[in-house]
Design a protein around this motif. Structure first.
Motif, PDB file in Angstrom:
ATOM      1  N   SER A 286     -30.222  30.407   7.517  1.00 51.47           N
ATOM      2  CA  SER A 286     -31.464  31.181   7.447  1.00 51.47           C
ATOM      3  C   SER A 286     -32.664  30.287   7.199  1.00 51.47           C
ATOM      4  CB  SER A 286     -31.363  32.245   6.352  1.00 51.47           C
ATOM      5  OG  SER A 286     -31.147  31.642   5.088  1.00 51.47           O
ATOM      6  N   ALA A 287     -32.478  29.215   6.412  1.00 48.23           N
ATOM      7  CA  ALA A 287     -33.583  28.294   6.155  1.00 48.23           C
ATOM      8  C   ALA A 287     -33.999  27.561   7.429  1.00 48.23           C
ATOM      9  CB  ALA A 287     -33.188  27.291   5.072  1.00 48.23           C
ATOM     10  N   LEU A 288     -33.018  27.134   8.232  1.00 49.02           N
ATOM     11  CA  LEU A 288     -33.339  26.452   9.483  1.00 49.02           C
ATOM     12  C   LEU A 288     -34.026  27.395  10.467  1.00 49.02           C
ATOM     13  CD1 LEU A 288     -30.165  24.243  10.062  1.00 49.02           C
ATOM     14  CD2 LEU A 288     -32.449  23.472   9.443  1.00 49.02           C
ATOM     15  N   VAL A 289     -33.533  28.617  10.570  1.00 49.14           N
ATOM     16  CA  VAL A 289     -34.143  29.585  11.479  1.00 49.14           C
ATOM     17  C   VAL A 289     -35.582  29.856  11.074  1.00 49.14           C
ATOM     18  CG1 VAL A 289     -34.081  31.981  12.253  1.00 49.14           C
ATOM     19  CG2 VAL A 289     -31.974  30.650  12.164  1.00 49.14           C
ATOM     20  N   ASN A 290     -35.803  30.081   9.795  1.00 51.90           N
ATOM     21  CA  ASN A 290     -37.155  30.376   9.317  1.00 51.90           C
ATOM     22  C   ASN A 290     -38.104  29.195   9.536  1.00 51.90           C
ATOM     23  OD1 ASN A 290     -38.979  30.047   6.516  1.00 51.90           O
ATOM     24  ND2 ASN A 290     -39.131  32.038   7.524  1.00 51.90           N
ATOM     25  N   SER A 291     -37.654  27.995   9.221  1.00 52.66           N
ATOM     26  CA  SER A 291     -38.521  26.817   9.348  1.00 52.66           C
ATOM     27  C   SER A 291     -38.870  26.527  10.803  1.00 52.66           C
ATOM     28  CB  SER A 291     -37.845  25.600   8.717  1.00 52.66           C
ATOM     29  OG  SER A 291     -37.629  25.797   7.338  1.00 52.66           O
ATOM     30  N   LEU A 292     -37.873  26.545  11.684  1.00 55.13           N
ATOM     31  CA  LEU A 292     -38.127  26.211  13.085  1.00 55.13           C
ATOM     32  C   LEU A 292     -38.911  27.305  13.796  1.00 55.13           C
ATOM     33  CD1 LEU A 292     -34.691  24.600  14.029  1.00 55.13           C
ATOM     34  CD2 LEU A 292     -36.828  23.462  13.406  1.00 55.13           C
ATOM     35  N   TYR A 293     -38.611  28.546  13.498  1.00 54.30           N
ATOM     36  CA  TYR A 293     -39.350  29.651  14.107  1.00 54.30           C
ATOM     37  C   TYR A 293     -40.811  29.620  13.658  1.00 54.30           C
ATOM     38  CZ  TYR A 293     -40.242  34.436  15.764  1.00 54.30           C
ATOM     39  OH  TYR A 293     -40.729  35.541  16.416  1.00 54.30           O
ATOM     40  N   SER A 294     -41.025  29.376  12.359  1.00 49.09           N
ATOM     41  CA  SER A 294     -42.393  29.311  11.843  1.00 49.09           C
ATOM     42  C   SER A 294     -43.146  28.137  12.450  1.00 49.09           C
ATOM     43  CB  SER A 294     -42.369  29.192  10.312  1.00 49.09           C
ATOM     44  OG  SER A 294     -41.735  30.307   9.721  1.00 49.09           O
ATOM     45  N   TYR A 295     -42.456  27.016  12.622  1.00 49.60           N
ATOM     46  CA  TYR A 295     -43.126  25.855  13.227  1.00 49.60           C
ATOM     47  C   TYR A 295     -43.507  26.138  14.678  1.00 49.60           C
ATOM     48  CZ  TYR A 295     -43.741  21.233  15.246  1.00 49.60           C
ATOM     49  OH  TYR A 295     -44.243  20.149  15.919  1.00 49.60           O
ATOM     50  N   TRP A 296     -42.587  26.729  15.431  1.00 52.22           N
ATOM     51  CA  TRP A 296     -42.907  27.069  16.820  1.00 52.22           C
ATOM     52  C   TRP A 296     -44.087  28.037  16.883  1.00 52.22           C
ATOM     53  CZ3 TRP A 296     -42.551  32.017  19.035  1.00 52.22           C
ATOM     54  CH2 TRP A 296     -42.816  32.062  20.404  1.00 52.22           C
ATOM     55  N   TRP A 297     -44.114  28.998  15.981  1.00 57.04           N
ATOM     56  CA  TRP A 297     -45.207  29.969  15.986  1.00 57.04           C
ATOM     57  C   TRP A 297     -46.529  29.298  15.629  1.00 57.04           C
ATOM     58  CZ3 TRP A 297     -44.720  35.019  17.538  1.00 57.04           C
ATOM     59  CH2 TRP A 297     -45.860  35.812  17.399  1.00 57.04           C
TER      60      TRP A 297
END
Length: 474
Positions: A286-297
């Protein structure tokens, strides 16, 4: 709550004695105030209409200044934000002087003695209470206008109407609040530490359902931003899925926070509902998903950069651009036979080639309109990625050990700096979108100005478009 005798360490960490948690919270908040003042100052210095973009009031009696939807808005005469950032600077100086005086007094009376730290624990409590009283004070002291604006923004973020569009300034305010999520958790922890029977030098260990209190406080900024996205998505005038995907981004932070809180602290022998390894793997995923998704956004949607976006080359759905006139001087008063020197021919050829290239190329991964120096964008892209990947550590309470006190403090400061840099490009992209009634990726040239119409001719529309156009008047 547990007493100091029940803690993992009986000897306080030097940093906890030199800079207790309540003073660390005050320091991060002070840094946030300075960053906001420099945001306003820097944007105004770069001739970016931050007042119009964020609908800020220069005076209490002035109505909001709405940015007109025409080209070159970012470069037209605009109201200065000087009064705004000067007031914020003054407020920062007053706040810093008070916090520093309180901390200096605490250090003076404790003399690095742990036994005296709890005896004088009322000093940070009184210091924080005075700050809160000054914030809500109705008297015209300590930059009341700026304080009232801040309280109004908080009230709009917390109780925004579901049938009205969200102000861009409220979006910025809520996004900044997400960077202070860990700070809000520290505020809650500080209140617990100042209760009778607890120590100012040790973080009290919560047990049972109380372990969810601090994570719930930390999740409030994300819940506010999530609600704003849902309101934008449910508006009758909205026809985009973008607010929904933005809401998913903020919702992805909740598993990071609560999965961390669900992991057993050191020394807890209670039976878990999932194995420790499985819980850690879920948290890590969940931490990886949140970090990478937020960075892409951040890069693609908040900054409008093309680095991580899929560019389509098909132009079948776009209207044909106007063709350049072969003899543009036929529509001017200049004589046709004038300055026929080779130098003039070379100059005209160069201008024509530059005109043809300006809509076809721009720095890779960026966009045609760049209001800041070119080197700023690659630097922020890299720094934003690094700090986004560390953001989950700050939201994960099970990683916050006593011996990592200052490491977490430094990460909190780094997150505030990251948000400070984020605001510059976020406001820049917003004003570019508002300043052009066309596609921002094609409506401006390399210098940031829209192309004029004096050297273009009208082109007859295709037959099917003429039929549709004539049908509208029948």
């Amino acid at each position: 709550m547990s007493s100091p005798d029940n803690h993992e360490q009986t000897t306080p960490v030097p940093w906890s004695l030199a800079l207790p948690l309540p003073f660390r919270v005050q320091a991060v908040i002070g840094l946030g105030m300075l960053c906001w003042a420099t945001n306003l100052h820097g944007l105004d210095y770069m001739n970016i209409d931050v007042v119009g973009a964020m609908d800020l009031h220069l005076e209490p009696s002035h109505p909001p200044i709405h940015l007109p939807h025409h080209r070159n808005t970012a470069f037209r005469p605009r109201p200065s934000a000087e009064s705004l950032y000067r007031s914020t600077y003054r407020l920062f100086v007053i706040y810093t002087a008070w916090c520093f005086s309180s901390w200096a007094l605490f250090r003076l009376v404790t003399h690095n003695d742990p036994s005296r730290a709890d005896a004088f624990g009322f000093i940070p409590c009184v210091s924080t209470l005075v700050i809160l009283l000054c914030l809500i004070s109705p008297f015209s002291l300590f930059e009341r206008r700026e304080r009232d604006k801040f309280l109004l923004a908080l009230r709009r973020c917390l109780f925004s109407a579901r049938r009205h569009a969200i102000y861009f300034s409220d979006v910025i305010c809520a996004d900044i609040a997400t960077s202070f999520a860990k700070v809000l958790g520290d505020v809650w922890t500080s209140l617990i530490m100042l209760l009778p029977g607890n120590s100012l030098l040790y973080t009290p260990e919560a047990t049972g359902w109380t372990r969810l209190l601090a994570p719930t406080v930390m999740s409030l900024p994300y819940l506010i931003r999530f609600r704003q996205c849902i309101i934008e998505y449910m508006l009758p005038s909205n026809d985009s899925q973008r607010p929904l995907f933005n809401a998913i981004k903020y919702a992805s932070s909740f598993p990071v926070i609560y999965l961390s809180a669900a992991q057993r602290p050191h020394g807890d022998d209670s039976e878990p509902w999932l194995s420790e390894s499985m819980m850690f793997r879920l948290w890590l995923f969940s931490a990886l998903v949140n970090s990478l998704y937020s960075y892409w956004w951040d890069v693609t949607n908040d900054w409008g950069l093309t680095l991580l976006s899929r560019r389509t080359t098909s132009t079948s759905t776009k209207p044909m651009p106007p063709r350049r006139l072969v003899l543009p001087r036929l529509h001017s008063n200049a004589p046709l036979l004038e300055d026929s020197s080779p130098e003039r021919s070379v100059k005209d050829t160069t201008l024509t080639q530059a005109h043809d290239r300006r809509h076809l190329s721009h720095p890779y991964g960026l966009r045609p309109v760049l209001l800041f120096p070119l080197a700023v964008y690659p630097f922020l892209i890299v720094i934003n990625l690094v700090l986004r990947l560390t953001w989950s550590i700050k939201l994960s309470s099970h990683l916050h050990k006593v011996d990592r006190t200052m490491s977490i403090f430094y990460l909190e400061m780094a997150e505030v700096i990251r948000r400070w840099m984020w605001v510059f490009l976020r406001v820049e992209w917003e004003i570019i979108k508002k300043g052009s009634q066309y596609d921002p990726l094609t409506a401006f040239d390399d210098a940031g100005y829209s192309s004029g119409d004096s050297e273009f001719e009208l082109v007859q529309a295709p037959a099917e478009e003429r039929i549709r156009g004539n049908a509208q008047f029948e």
